[in-house]
Scaffold this motif. Structure first.
Motif, PDB file in Angstrom:
ATOM      1  N   HIS A 118       0.504  -5.725 -17.287  1.00  0.00           N
ATOM      2  CA  HIS A 118       1.366  -5.379 -16.149  1.00  0.00           C
ATOM      3  C   HIS A 118       1.614  -6.568 -15.240  1.00  0.00           C
ATOM      4  CE1 HIS A 118      -1.452  -4.720 -12.736  1.00  0.00           C
ATOM      5  NE2 HIS A 118      -2.316  -4.396 -13.664  1.00  0.00           N
TER       6      HIS A 118
ATOM      7  N   ARG B 292       1.323   5.417  -4.886  1.00  0.00           N
ATOM      8  CA  ARG B 292       1.244   4.987  -3.490  1.00  0.00           C
ATOM      9  C   ARG B 292       2.258   5.728  -2.643  1.00  0.00           C
ATOM     10  NH1 ARG B 292       0.626  -1.415  -4.835  1.00  0.00           N
ATOM     11  NH2 ARG B 292      -1.307  -1.218  -5.974  1.00  0.00           N
ATOM     12  N   ARG B 293       3.448   5.934  -3.182  1.00  0.00           N
ATOM     13  CA  ARG B 293       4.454   6.680  -2.408  1.00  0.00           C
ATOM     14  C   ARG B 293       3.995   8.111  -2.190  1.00  0.00           C
ATOM     15  NH1 ARG B 293      10.382   4.281  -4.211  1.00  0.00           N
ATOM     16  NH2 ARG B 293       9.764   2.141  -3.838  1.00  0.00           N
TER      17      ARG B 293
ATOM     18  N   TYR C 119       8.224  -1.208  -2.440  1.00  0.00           N
ATOM     19  CA  TYR C 119       8.779  -2.460  -2.912  1.00  0.00           C
ATOM     20  C   TYR C 119       9.611  -2.138  -4.131  1.00  0.00           C
ATOM     21  CZ  TYR C 119       4.454  -1.762  -5.514  1.00  0.00           C
ATOM     22  OH  TYR C 119       3.442  -1.200  -6.247  1.00  0.00           O
TER      23      TYR C 119
ATOM     24  N   ASP D 194      15.596  -7.695 -25.601  1.00  0.00           N
ATOM     25  CA  ASP D 194      15.235  -8.078 -24.231  1.00  0.00           C
ATOM     26  C   ASP D 194      15.832  -9.424 -23.853  1.00  0.00           C
ATOM     27  OD1 ASP D 194      13.858  -5.771 -23.969  1.00  0.00           O
ATOM     28  OD2 ASP D 194      11.873  -6.658 -23.685  1.00  0.00           O
TER      29      ASP D 194
ATOM     30  N   ALA E 151      11.717  -3.878 -23.579  1.00  0.00           N
ATOM     31  CA  ALA E 151      11.487  -3.294 -22.257  1.00  0.00           C
ATOM     32  C   ALA E 151      12.464  -2.162 -21.973  1.00  0.00           C
ATOM     33  CB  ALA E 151      11.610  -4.379 -21.192  1.00  0.00           C
ATOM     34  N   VAL E 152      13.686  -2.289 -22.449  1.00  0.00           N
ATOM     35  CA  VAL E 152      14.713  -1.294 -22.151  1.00  0.00           C
ATOM     36  C   VAL E 152      15.343  -0.830 -23.464  1.00  0.00           C
ATOM     37  CG1 VAL E 152      16.782  -0.803 -20.827  1.00  0.00           C
ATOM     38  CG2 VAL E 152      15.177  -2.514 -19.998  1.00  0.00           C
TER      39      VAL E 152
ATOM     40  N   ASP F 287      18.335   2.534 -21.116  1.00  0.00           N
ATOM     41  CA  ASP F 287      19.585   2.151 -20.480  1.00  0.00           C
ATOM     42  C   ASP F 287      20.557   3.329 -20.597  1.00  0.00           C
ATOM     43  OD1 ASP F 287      21.939   1.135 -19.649  1.00  0.00           O
ATOM     44  OD2 ASP F 287      22.026  -0.507 -21.100  1.00  0.00           O
TER      45      ASP F 287
ATOM     46  N   VAL G  63      13.666   1.939 -12.256  1.00  0.00           N
ATOM     47  CA  VAL G  63      12.375   2.434 -12.725  1.00  0.00           C
ATOM     48  C   VAL G  63      11.401   2.452 -11.547  1.00  0.00           C
ATOM     49  CG1 VAL G  63      12.686   1.466 -15.048  1.00  0.00           C
ATOM     50  CG2 VAL G  63      11.463   0.152 -13.331  1.00  0.00           C
ATOM     51  N   LEU G  64      10.343   3.210 -11.715  1.00  0.00           N
ATOM     52  CA  LEU G  64       9.218   3.163 -10.784  1.00  0.00           C
ATOM     53  C   LEU G  64       7.974   2.836 -11.594  1.00  0.00           C
ATOM     54  CD1 LEU G  64       9.526   6.263  -8.399  1.00  0.00           C
ATOM     55  CD2 LEU G  64       9.742   3.870  -7.766  1.00  0.00           C
ATOM     56  N   MET G  65       7.124   1.951 -11.058  1.00  0.00           N
ATOM     57  CA  MET G  65       5.841   1.738 -11.689  1.00  0.00           C
ATOM     58  C   MET G  65       4.966   2.938 -11.329  1.00  0.00           C
ATOM     59  SD  MET G  65       6.604  -1.325 -12.762  1.00  0.00           S
ATOM     60  CE  MET G  65       5.141  -2.088 -13.444  1.00  0.00           C
TER      61      MET G  65
ATOM     62  N   ARG H 152      19.520  -9.053 -23.263  1.00  0.00           N
ATOM     63  CA  ARG H 152      19.773  -8.310 -22.043  1.00  0.00           C
ATOM     64  C   ARG H 152      19.624  -9.199 -20.812  1.00  0.00           C
ATOM     65  NH1 ARG H 152      20.161  -3.080 -21.849  1.00  0.00           N
ATOM     66  NH2 ARG H 152      20.005  -2.135 -19.807  1.00  0.00           N
TER      67      ARG H 152
ATOM     68  N   TYR I 228       1.769   2.469 -21.630  1.00  0.00           N
ATOM     69  CA  TYR I 228       2.757   1.417 -21.872  1.00  0.00           C
ATOM     70  C   TYR I 228       4.096   1.660 -21.181  1.00  0.00           C
ATOM     71  CZ  TYR I 228      -0.695   0.348 -25.418  1.00  0.00           C
ATOM     72  OH  TYR I 228      -1.863   0.053 -26.043  1.00  0.00           O
TER      73      TYR I 228
ATOM     74  N   SER J 287       2.000   2.834 -10.346  1.00  0.00           N
ATOM     75  CA  SER J 287       1.298   2.514  -9.100  1.00  0.00           C
ATOM     76  C   SER J 287       2.188   2.803  -7.891  1.00  0.00           C
ATOM     77  CB  SER J 287       0.872   1.050  -9.100  1.00  0.00           C
ATOM     78  OG  SER J 287       2.008   0.222  -9.198  1.00  0.00           O
ATOM     79  N   GLN J 288       3.481   2.516  -8.031  1.00  0.00           N
ATOM     80  CA  GLN J 288       4.421   2.803  -6.934  1.00  0.00           C
ATOM     81  C   GLN J 288       4.487   4.304  -6.667  1.00  0.00           C
ATOM     82  OE1 GLN J 288       7.920   0.726  -8.478  1.00  0.00           O
ATOM     83  NE2 GLN J 288       8.366   0.168  -6.367  1.00  0.00           N
TER      84      GLN J 288
ATOM     85  N   LEU K 281       0.823  -1.214   0.000  1.00  0.00           N
ATOM     86  CA  LEU K 281       0.000   0.000   0.000  1.00  0.00           C
ATOM     87  C   LEU K 281       0.852   1.257   0.000  1.00  0.00           C
ATOM     88  CD1 LEU K 281      -2.848  -1.100   2.437  1.00  0.00           C
ATOM     89  CD2 LEU K 281      -2.965  -0.808  -0.043  1.00  0.00           C
ATOM     90  N   GLY K 282       2.045   1.165   0.587  1.00  0.00           N
ATOM     91  CA  GLY K 282       2.914   2.335   0.619  1.00  0.00           C
ATOM     92  C   GLY K 282       3.812   2.443  -0.606  1.00  0.00           C
ATOM     93  N   GLY K 283       3.739   1.465  -1.478  1.00  0.00           N
ATOM     94  CA  GLY K 283       4.591   1.485  -2.675  1.00  0.00           C
ATOM     95  C   GLY K 283       6.049   1.220  -2.363  1.00  0.00           C
TER      96      GLY K 283
ATOM     97  N   PRO L 102      -5.098  -5.059 -21.293  1.00  0.00           N
ATOM     98  CA  PRO L 102      -5.095  -4.546 -19.930  1.00  0.00           C
ATOM     99  C   PRO L 102      -4.936  -5.685 -18.922  1.00  0.00           C
ATOM    100  CG  PRO L 102      -7.233  -4.151 -21.006  1.00  0.00           C
ATOM    101  CD  PRO L 102      -6.345  -4.790 -22.009  1.00  0.00           C
ATOM    102  N   VAL L 103      -4.486  -5.375 -17.736  1.00  0.00           N
ATOM    103  CA  VAL L 103      -4.269  -6.294 -16.624  1.00  0.00           C
ATOM    104  C   VAL L 103      -3.144  -7.297 -16.930  1.00  0.00           C
ATOM    105  CG1 VAL L 103      -5.290  -7.903 -14.976  1.00  0.00           C
ATOM    106  CG2 VAL L 103      -6.671  -6.056 -15.915  1.00  0.00           C
TER     107      VAL L 103
ATOM    108  N   GLY M   9      -6.045  -1.166 -15.907  1.00  0.00           N
ATOM    109  CA  GLY M   9      -5.389  -2.404 -16.340  1.00  0.00           C
ATOM    110  C   GLY M   9      -3.974  -2.219 -16.840  1.00  0.00           C
ATOM    111  N   PHE M  10      -3.445  -1.005 -16.764  1.00  0.00           N
ATOM    112  CA  PHE M  10      -2.064  -0.789 -17.192  1.00  0.00           C
ATOM    113  C   PHE M  10      -1.282  -0.134 -16.057  1.00  0.00           C
ATOM    114  CE2 PHE M  10      -4.210  -1.157 -21.245  1.00  0.00           C
ATOM    115  CZ  PHE M  10      -3.321  -1.917 -21.978  1.00  0.00           C
ATOM    116  N   ASP M  11      -0.041  -0.526 -15.931  1.00  0.00           N
ATOM    117  CA  ASP M  11       0.809   0.042 -14.893  1.00  0.00           C
ATOM    118  C   ASP M  11       2.182   0.300 -15.508  1.00  0.00           C
ATOM    119  OD1 ASP M  11       1.696   0.974 -12.531  1.00  0.00           O
ATOM    120  OD2 ASP M  11       1.656  -0.945 -11.460  1.00  0.00           O
TER     121      ASP M  11
ATOM    122  N   ARG N 145       4.618  -8.269 -16.777  1.00  0.00           N
ATOM    123  CA  ARG N 145       5.873  -7.565 -16.460  1.00  0.00           C
ATOM    124  C   ARG N 145       6.241  -7.757 -15.004  1.00  0.00           C
ATOM    125  NH1 ARG N 145       8.514  -6.032 -20.251  1.00  0.00           N
ATOM    126  NH2 ARG N 145       7.741  -4.828 -22.007  1.00  0.00           N
TER     127      ARG N 145
ATOM    128  N   ARG O 127       5.966   1.554 -16.577  1.00  0.00           N
ATOM    129  CA  ARG O 127       7.238   1.814 -15.917  1.00  0.00           C
ATOM    130  C   ARG O 127       7.674   3.226 -16.295  1.00  0.00           C
ATOM    131  NH1 ARG O 127      10.764  -1.543 -18.702  1.00  0.00           N
ATOM    132  NH2 ARG O 127       9.152  -1.329 -20.282  1.00  0.00           N
TER     133      ARG O 127
END
Lengths: 276, 317
Positions: free
Chosen positions: A104, B245-246, A16, A118, B131-132, B289, B237-239, A121, B284, B241-242, A12-14, A100-101, B201-203, A107, B205
């Motif tokens: 993420h 929330r932060r 992580y 990718d 991704a990168v 890098d 990176v930060l999502m 990498r 998206y 959502s992160q 909840l606090g983000g 959607p959903v 539905g998307f989060d 990922r 980076r």
């Protein structure tokens, strides 16, 4: 889960961490927890040849793909996490990242788009990368084509492994073919929805959502002996072709053997015998 | 040695800070700042070596300044994303302004170094991208609109200039989104709101560069030759959502068509600049890098992406 309260606070606090691909180790542990009943009780997955999965360092796991929905990818992830102690980074189709959903969640559980940058990498960082080179041809094939390996994609992930100099572990997955026996394809509806196929099974779409319950087939996941790539010349374009053929043939052989070893997909439980 | 530095776009925050930092450098004799409006922060710091010229980049006055002032280094950072003016005016400012500037540099006998501020938006944001991004990655769907498209065109003109004048060291810096207490951008304005629309539905980076690190990178690029194209971003990176929330913000997930319509409305009303490329970023996401630049400079930024965001929040609680 060891510390549910701490987990909730961190979420909840983000507070992580994710890596540059968006991999969220903590969330993945929680997601695997949800998949485990499916792995253990529903499909009764058994593994073979775990010793062939390198304990550390970069390697490419090449597996067959089937079952209309990519449950085989999820079960492979559980198998490698629980029984080989490795986090597998799977390469998925771009469709996954359009939706959607799913985009993420894929990922966050460590997966990424199937593309050479990718893959290279991740292998360069010493990760275990998993790929289903048949792609939609494999997962969307009709039931009567089951356990017949389809053509490998041209995106050249085998070539990426060759350049990275990492071993290739062929992985046969038996059981996913029977979870949604695909008898037909609603091609027009699929095109309207932007999907590669929309399967017709004995239960879907007739039973609606209930038809989405996978059949409880018996699964085996077997890892074959690693195929070394360091003997090939990365600059030679024929080397990648040769290696791809070699991997494909090895995997097909392995798949046939494992299917024979499993026996029937839906073994009947031993009937209680009346004692007289 | 580079003694006279011309900085375009000094009226804006990072430009003003860079000009001030360059003026404080003992190795630099003279800093000429150019913009259409005089900078506020810049006027206050006004050292003896710091001059401001109110010039429109599209006018011929610029060529005169470059021709007469014996300029050694040009730092070009006027690339605008602002919603203030119409799209065509913005494009003219970004692209035509750059062409004029590069034409003046090409005629100059003294200019030996050009630093261009570009953006990681040139990579676009799409589900078909790796991704990168590294500097060589080709975008799967190159940006077709707005600021990002301007940046692609500007980079094209800069590459052309570098080919025509191989004796000039041209450094193109692709910055991730600036983040910090002093930054005012569409993204910081977005995060400053109490309730934020997100795409259901998307989060994505996200990646940030702290303003201090951004200024330091520009200062170093203006002080030594670092030819080439480089990504600039804080570590990690930060999502989205992160971030939310932060920040303790409330997210309102909207289905992507609704999000798009609302974005257009917000844009039309001038409330928030929600351009299509911004919407793609918030769907998206994007990560680059930056390791090539850190190796080239032999320096690593003080702030990671997460640190930069924390510093931004310290101001915008």
């Amino acid at each position: 889960m060891k510390d549910p309260l701490g987990f909730a606070f961190r979420r909840l606090g983000g507070q992580y961490e994710v890596d540059e691909f968006g991999f969220d180790a903590e969330l993945t542990e929680a997601l695997l927890e949800v998949l485990r009943p499916l792995y253990r009780c529903w499909f009764r997955v058994e593994t073979a040849g775990l010793g062939n999965v390198p304990r550390g360092g970069g390697a490419l796991v090449v597996a067959n793909h089937s079952g209309a929905l990519p449950l085989d990818a999820l079960m492979l992830q559980v198998a490698l996490h629980d029984e080989a102690g490795r986090t597998v980074r799977l390469l998925g189709a771009d469709l996954v990242y359009r939706l959607p959903v799913l985009s993420h969640l894929a990922r966050k559980s460590g997966h990424t788009l199937a593309c050479p940058p990718d893959a290279g990498r991740l292998l360069g960082r010493g990760e275990l990368v998993g790929v289903f080179p048949e792609g939609f041809r494999g997962i969307g094939k009709a039931f009567w084509h089951r356990y017949r390996l389809q053509r490998f994609g041209r995106d050249g992930v085998v070539a990426t492994a060759l350049r990275a100099g990492v071993p290739i572990v062929p992985c046969a997955i038996v059981g996913a073919e029977e979870i949604y026996p695909k008898l037909g394809d609603l091609g027009v509806a699929a095109r309207v929805l932007g999907l590669p196929y929309l399967p017709v099974t004995p239960f879907f779409p007739w039973l609606g959502v209930l038809g989405l319950v996978p059949l409880p087939s018996k699964w085996l996941i077997g890892f074959g002996e690693p195929i070394r790539t360091d003997g090939y010349d990365p600059g030679d374009p024929r080397a990648a072709f040769e290696l791809t053929d070699h991997v494909r043939e090895t995997l097909q052989r392995q798949l046939r053997a494992l299917r024979a070893r499993r026996g029937p997909a839906f073994p009947l439980p031993a009937l209680p015998r009346l004692a007289w | 040695m580079g003694n006279t530095v011309l900085v375009t776009g000094v009226a804006r925050y990072v430009g003003a800070r860079l000009a001030t930092a360059l003026a404080a450098d003992p190795g630099i004799d003279r800093v000429i700042g150019v913009d259409t409006v005089p900078p506020t922060a810049f006027a206050r710091s006004g050292g003896a070596q710091l001059e401001f010229r109110g010039i429109d980049l599209r006018s011929s006055d610029l060529a005169k300044v470059i021709g007469t002032a014996d300029i050694d280094t040009v730092v070009h950072m006027t690339l605008l994303s602002g919603p203030a003016r119409s799209r065509s005016a913005l494009k003219e400012h970004n692209v035509i302004g750059t062409m004029q500037l590069l034409a003046a540099c090409q005629r100059s006998a003294t200019v030996s170094r050009v630093v261009v501020r570009s953006t990681t938006a040139v990579y676009g944001s799409s589900p078909a991208d790796p991704a990168v991004f590294t500097e060589e990655t080709e975008a799967a769907e190159p940006p077709a609109t707005g600021y990002a498209k301007d940046a692609v065109e500007v980079e094209g003109h800069v590459r052309g200039f570098a080919r025509r004048r191989p004796d000039v060291a041209v450094c193109t810096l692709r910055f991730a989104n600036f983040m910090g207490p002093g930054v005012d951008s569409p993204l910081t304005r977005f995060f400053a709101q109490p309730v934020l629309p997100t795409v259901l539905g998307f989060d994505p980076r996200l990646q940030f560069v702290h303003e201090d690190d951004g200024v330091e990178v520009l200062r170093r690029a203006a002080g030594e030759d670092h030819p080439g194209t480089f990504n600039v971003a804080g570590e990690g990176v930060l999502m989205l959502s992160q971030c939310l929330r932060r920040a303790g913000r409330v997210a309102v997930p909207l289905p992507s068509p609704t999000f798009r319509v609302l974005g257009e409305l917000a844009r039309a009303s001038g409330l928030l600049d929600f351009s299509p490329e911004h919407q793609a970023l918030l769907t998206y996401g994007r990560a680059v890098d930056p390791s090539r630049l850190w190796a080239e400079l032999g320096w690593t930024p003080t702030f990671s992406t997460a640190d930069a965001f924390a510093d931004f929040l310290a101001r915008h609680r």
